[in-house]
Design a protein around this motif. Structure first.
Motif, short mmCIF file in Angstrom:
data_model
loop_
_atom_site.label_atom_id
_atom_site.label_comp_id
_atom_site.label_asym_id
_atom_site.label_seq_id
_atom_site.Cartn_x
_atom_site.Cartn_y
_atom_site.Cartn_z
N LEU A 41 -21.25 3.80 -21.95
CA LEU A 41 -20.76 4.29 -23.23
C LEU A 41 -20.94 3.27 -24.35
CD1 LEU A 41 -17.46 6.08 -22.14
CD2 LEU A 41 -19.71 7.07 -22.50
N GLN A 42 -20.71 1.99 -24.05
CA GLN A 42 -20.87 0.96 -25.06
C GLN A 42 -22.32 0.86 -25.52
OE1 GLN A 42 -18.85 -0.86 -26.77
NE2 GLN A 42 -17.10 -1.58 -25.61
N THR A 43 -23.25 1.04 -24.59
CA THR A 43 -24.67 0.97 -24.94
C THR A 43 -25.01 2.04 -25.95
OG1 THR A 43 -25.17 0.15 -22.72
CG2 THR A 43 -27.01 1.00 -24.00
N VAL A 44 -24.43 3.23 -25.79
CA VAL A 44 -24.72 4.34 -26.70
C VAL A 44 -23.95 4.22 -28.01
CG1 VAL A 44 -24.66 6.84 -26.96
CG2 VAL A 44 -25.09 5.84 -24.73
N ALA A 45 -22.66 3.92 -27.92
CA ALA A 45 -21.76 4.07 -29.06
C ALA A 45 -22.14 3.18 -30.24
CB ALA A 45 -20.33 3.77 -28.64
#
Length: 429
Positions: free
Chosen positions: A121-125
């Motif tokens: 999720l951090q990679t996307v957000a």
């Protein structure tokens, strides 16, 4: 879809969905501040063993960042978000059998799985919130996301402590060491079972959020192919990036130490878990104040680079005060040493350090920027390693002496803010 072509309504909806993600990051991450002292009691752990909570959770950023990038490349960003939430749901479900068996190792497996989902999720957000909307307002959106994250962090310890703690626990925790072996085991089993239902509910909520995102109007990100920069073949050839990644590693380490250790520090002064449960929220409140300073002052009053310099020096001063100044104070209905309040105040400069390091570290990378950003994200494993160093020192000396680990961390960040970011080549030809 090209995010620059989104209409205003779609942009607002997308920002709202990403804001929900950042809120989730904060809630799941900062609840560790309660889990660490709670597991220490219920599983009879040393300081070092209790900080395996943070280690198992955050080491996933180091181990899973690259696999996450391959997953996202294969399934797309939107589907990747859904999978990330479902991985987190599986991690939360691990807490149920772990509680029934009072198996600390299985709790750690659950925490690692939660962290793995967050790595996706951090990679996307961070990419989404940068690209959605007007580029010149990206910093404003990032600050708002930071407030969502830390706002959840304020609520998480309070909500979770409400769910698992009882008014009678203050007396119970003191009686546990005096109990015979059979009664103590039964009492500890009952204590650890309290986390099963909350995490079962968390698992359901995470699964539902993933399902919602899957059918939401959140657009895919269509990125243009970039020309390969042949001047330097590896991101490791950019000193400003590598030194910045070290800075991120140390910065997030100081952040998680201040939040996740403050309850145990209060306990060393005779303040019970029930009385100290709000302290992590105070640190995160100070962090939100720092974000607001950034929104109001950058770049109208002070440049981002100058703010990083001010924040790093302020953090160093506060770390030294934590380690060297002792004086009893009575504030917010708590009678504690003033060093605890200095520890809370570190949240203010810490809010401004991440945003300051990031652009300086990525400056001049060109087509290597994506790989550089991945390297900076991997620096989040400092959340795993730095608390372990703190815990080892605390076990061999004292929980207060262990805060000296903050001083060299901030000294390095001061170095980077004033000098380190200027290094563009490892050596001059």
């Amino acid at each position: 879809m090209n995010t620059s072509s989104l209409d205003k309504r779609s942009t607002i909806i997308s920002i709202g969905i990403i804001g929900t993600m950042f809120f989730t990051f904060g809630f799941i991450s900062w609840v560790n501040a309660i889990l660490i002292p709670y597991f220490k009691i219920a599983c009879e752990l040393t300081n070092l063993e209790s900080y395996l909570v943070a280690f198992a959770f955050y080491i996933s950023y180091l181990l899973m960042s690259m696999p996450s990038s391959y997953l996202l490349k294969r399934v797309g960003y939107k589907r990747g978000i859904t999978i990330g939430f479902w991985i987190m749901a599986a991690g939360a479900l691990c807490f149920v059998p772990a509680a029934y068996g009072r198996t600390y190792g299985l709790f750690l497996v659950g925490l690692f799985t939660l962290g793995s989902g967050l790595a996706v999720l951090q990679t996307v957000a961070n990419l989404y919130i940068t690209l959605i909307g007007e580029q010149e307002r990206a910093a404003q959106r990032i600050s708002i996301m930071g407030i969502c994250n830390k706002g959840a962090g304020i609520l998480a310890p309070l909500v979770f402590s409400w769910a698992i703690l009882r008014p009678s626990d203050k007396v119970l925790f003191k009686e546990i060491p005096l109990m015979d072996e059979v009664l103590r085991a039964a009492t500890l089993d009952a204590l650890i079972m309290r986390v099963a239902l909350p995490y079962f509910v968390v698992a359901i909520v995470l699964f539902a959020i993933g399902l919602f995102v899957n059918y939401s109007p959140l657009p895919e990100i269509a990125q243009k192919d970039e020309k390969t920069d042949t001047a330097r073949s590896s991101v490791l050839q950019f000193p400003n990036l590598v030194l910045g990644a070290i800075g991120i590693f140390l910065h997030v380490g100081t952040q998680v130490i201040t939040v996740d250790t403050i309850i145990n520090y209060a306990d060393s002064m005779g303040i019970s878990l029930l009385e100290a449960k709000s302290l992590p929220s105070y640190v995160l409140t100070a962090t939100i104040v720092g974000y607001l300073f950034g929104i109001l002052l950058i770049p109208r009053v002070v440049s981002q680079k100058r703010m990083l310099q001010i924040a790093s020096v302020t953090g160093l001063i506060l770390a030294l005060l934590v380690c060297t100044v002792q004086h009893p104070v009575h504030w917010l209905a708590l009678h504690m040493d003033i060093s605890i309040w200095f520890l809370c105040l570190i949240g203010v400069p810490n809010a401004l350090i991440w945003a300051g390091i990031w652009p300086l570290a990525l400056a001049g990378l060109g087509s290597h920027a994506k790989q550089g950003a991945a390297l900076l994200i991997m620096g989040l494993c400092g959340n795993a390693i730095m608390p372990m160093i703190y815990g080892a020192i605390a076990d061999h000396s004292s929980v207060r002496t262990a805060y000296w680990v903050l001083v060299p961390c901030f000294m390095y960040i001061v170095f980077y803010a004033f000098k380190g970011y200027q290094f563009k080549y490892w050596r001059k030809d």
